[in-house]
Scaffold this active site. Structure first.
Site, PDB file in Angstrom:
ATOM      1  N   GLU A 175       0.818  -1.212   0.000  1.00 32.40           N
ATOM      2  CA  GLU A 175       0.000   0.000   0.000  1.00 32.40           C
ATOM      3  C   GLU A 175       0.853   1.263   0.000  1.00 32.40           C
ATOM      4  O   GLU A 175       0.405   2.310  -0.473  1.00 32.40           O
ATOM      5  CB  GLU A 175      -0.899   0.017   1.241  1.00 32.40           C
ATOM      6  CG  GLU A 175      -1.751   1.256   1.338  1.00 32.40           C
ATOM      7  CD  GLU A 175      -2.671   1.232   2.546  1.00 32.40           C
ATOM      8  OE1 GLU A 175      -3.875   1.113   2.335  1.00 32.40           O
ATOM      9  OE2 GLU A 175      -2.170   1.326   3.679  1.00 32.40           O
ATOM     10  N   ASP A 176       2.075   1.188   0.534  1.00 35.54           N
ATOM     11  CA  ASP A 176       2.830   2.417   0.742  1.00 35.54           C
ATOM     12  C   ASP A 176       3.494   3.003  -0.510  1.00 35.54           C
ATOM     13  O   ASP A 176       3.547   4.223  -0.643  1.00 35.54           O
ATOM     14  CB  ASP A 176       3.839   2.213   1.875  1.00 35.54           C
ATOM     15  CG  ASP A 176       3.114   2.006   3.199  1.00 35.54           C
ATOM     16  OD1 ASP A 176       2.084   2.670   3.420  1.00 35.54           O
ATOM     17  OD2 ASP A 176       3.555   1.163   4.000  1.00 35.54           O
ATOM     18  N   HIS A 213       1.176   6.235  10.341  1.00 30.18           N
ATOM     19  CA  HIS A 213       0.469   6.678   9.150  1.00 30.18           C
ATOM     20  C   HIS A 213      -0.923   7.190   9.542  1.00 30.18           C
ATOM     21  O   HIS A 213      -1.508   6.720  10.517  1.00 30.18           O
ATOM     22  CB  HIS A 213       0.247   5.514   8.169  1.00 30.18           C
ATOM     23  CG  HIS A 213       1.465   5.105   7.414  1.00 30.18           C
ATOM     24  ND1 HIS A 213       1.937   3.813   7.424  1.00 30.18           N
ATOM     25  CD2 HIS A 213       2.292   5.798   6.604  1.00 30.18           C
ATOM     26  CE1 HIS A 213       3.007   3.742   6.638  1.00 30.18           C
ATOM     27  NE2 HIS A 213       3.240   4.933   6.134  1.00 30.18           N
ATOM     28  N   CYS A 272      -2.427  -2.077   4.805  1.00 25.27           N
ATOM     29  CA  CYS A 272      -1.110  -1.915   4.154  1.00 25.27           C
ATOM     30  C   CYS A 272      -0.690  -3.117   3.325  1.00 25.27           C
ATOM     31  O   CYS A 272       0.207  -3.009   2.503  1.00 25.27           O
ATOM     32  CB  CYS A 272      -0.055  -1.578   5.189  1.00 25.27           C
ATOM     33  SG  CYS A 272      -0.003  -2.707   6.547  1.00 25.27           S
TER      34      CYS A 272
HETATM   35  C1  CIR Z   1       7.013   0.607   7.982  1.00 20.40           C
HETATM   36  O1  CIR Z   1       7.369   1.131   9.039  1.00 20.40           O
HETATM   37  O2  CIR Z   1       7.081   1.180   6.913  1.00 20.40           O
HETATM   38  C2  CIR Z   1       6.475  -0.809   8.030  1.00 20.40           C
HETATM   39  N1  CIR Z   1       7.160  -1.548   9.034  1.00 20.40           N
HETATM   40  C3  CIR Z   1       4.996  -0.824   8.299  1.00 20.40           C
HETATM   41  C4  CIR Z   1       4.213  -0.165   7.199  1.00 20.40           C
HETATM   42  C5  CIR Z   1       2.751  -0.219   7.418  1.00 20.40           C
HETATM   43  N2  CIR Z   1       2.086   0.392   6.325  1.00 20.40           N
HETATM   44  C6  CIR Z   1       0.862   0.890   6.391  1.00 20.40           C
HETATM   45  O3  CIR Z   1       0.237   0.870   7.436  1.00 20.40           O
HETATM   46  N3  CIR Z   1       0.344   1.431   5.291  1.00 20.40           N
END
Ligand code: CIR
Length: 268
Positions: free
Chosen positions: A73-74, A170, A257
């Site tokens: 998702e990021d 987030h 995510c």
């Molecule tokens: C991070 O810190 O980027 C990852 N460990 C977790 C990302 C989670 N992403 C999200 O909630 N969209």
């Protein structure tokens, strides 16, 4: 809930299998690491739940060099009509954009890219019927949010850039839409007023992690360690499916995510 659910209706999704390196995923605290097998099991259950909800899931191969690449998702944002290649603000995640670009090009007729040096992560983006909300965070800076806003306006979307409490990774760590007008959110995010125009359900103290609920078609996927939230949603008539998230929670992740979701129109 029988009303139209355009922002919660999906028939396609992209996920990425966890790499063994996922145990080294980023986390804010110094808690214990998850296990690879534990994350793999949670991921497989999640993919099964998406499929059971009527979504065709494209599963990308694991990328050992990117521990957090399971969280697709990021680095991207997708809609029926186009995709946006984002640029994660976490330095060791920035190159995940390049890793997913070819897939987006295959799946979408139009793929927009962010200008150089601008950072935004999909975890900070909440698509609502009226507007796209972009939360400022340590991962999404003002110039990144504005650049993303410019792209979204080209897609005909209204944009609202909002503050995110500093303790939240987030924006969407603390909120998720349950239907067109109902949002599940935490007290700390609700008190900023960002959801004053929504019907808000507030997570009880100690269940803040529940807020990253994921409504997919008729199902509300909810972390399985949040029984009081589950009861509330059940009473409100939502079809709750508890999903194990205790392993991914160790690296600050939740349900939204792990996928990119969209409604693929027949013409695509
Ligand atoms: C991070 O810190 O980027 C990852 N460990 C977790 C990302 C989670 N992403 C999200 O909630 N969209």
């Amino acid at each position: 809930m029988t009303q139209a659910l355009s922002v919660c209706q999906f028939n396609k999704a992209i996920v990425r299998a966890p790499a063994q390196s996922v145990v080294n995923g980023l986390r804010a605290g110094d808690g214990e690491s998850p296990t690879y097998q534990g994350i793999l099991a949670e991921h497989q259950a999640y993919v099964s739940a998406l499929r059971a909800a009527g979504v065709a899931v494209l599963e990308l191969p694991a990328l050992e060099q990117f521990p957090d690449s399971i969280f697709v998702e990021d680095p991207a944002l997708v809609f029926s009509e186009a995709a946006v290649l984002l640029r994660p603000g976490a330095p060791n995640r920035t190159a995940e954009s390049a890793a997913i670009e070819a897939t987006l090009q295959q799946q979408f007729e139009r793929v927009y890219t962010m200008p150089p040096g601008r950072f935004a992560e999909g975890g900070d983006v909440l698509v609502t019927p009226e507007k796209v909300m972009i939360g400022l965070s340590n991962r999404t800076d003002t110039s990144g949010a504005e650049a993303l806003g410019d792209i979204l306006r080209k897609l005909g979307r209204k944009v609202e850039i909002v503050a995110t409490p500093s303790t939240i990774l987030h924006f969407k760590s603390d909120c998720g839409l349950l239907d067109e007008e109902t949002v599940l959110t935490t007290a700390r995010l609700a008190q900023t007023g960002v959801f004053d125009s929504f019907d808000q359900i507030i997570t009880p103290p100690g269940e803040e992690g529940a807020a990253n609920v994921l409504r997919i078609n008729d199902i509300a996927l909810l972390g399985d360690q949040f029984p009081r939230t589950a009861e509330t949603l059940d009473k409100r008539g939502f079809n709750v499916l508890p999903i194990a998230t205790s392993q991914i929670a160790k690296i600050d992740a939740g349900l939204s995510c792990m996928s990119l979701r969209w409604m693929c129109e027949p013409a695509n």
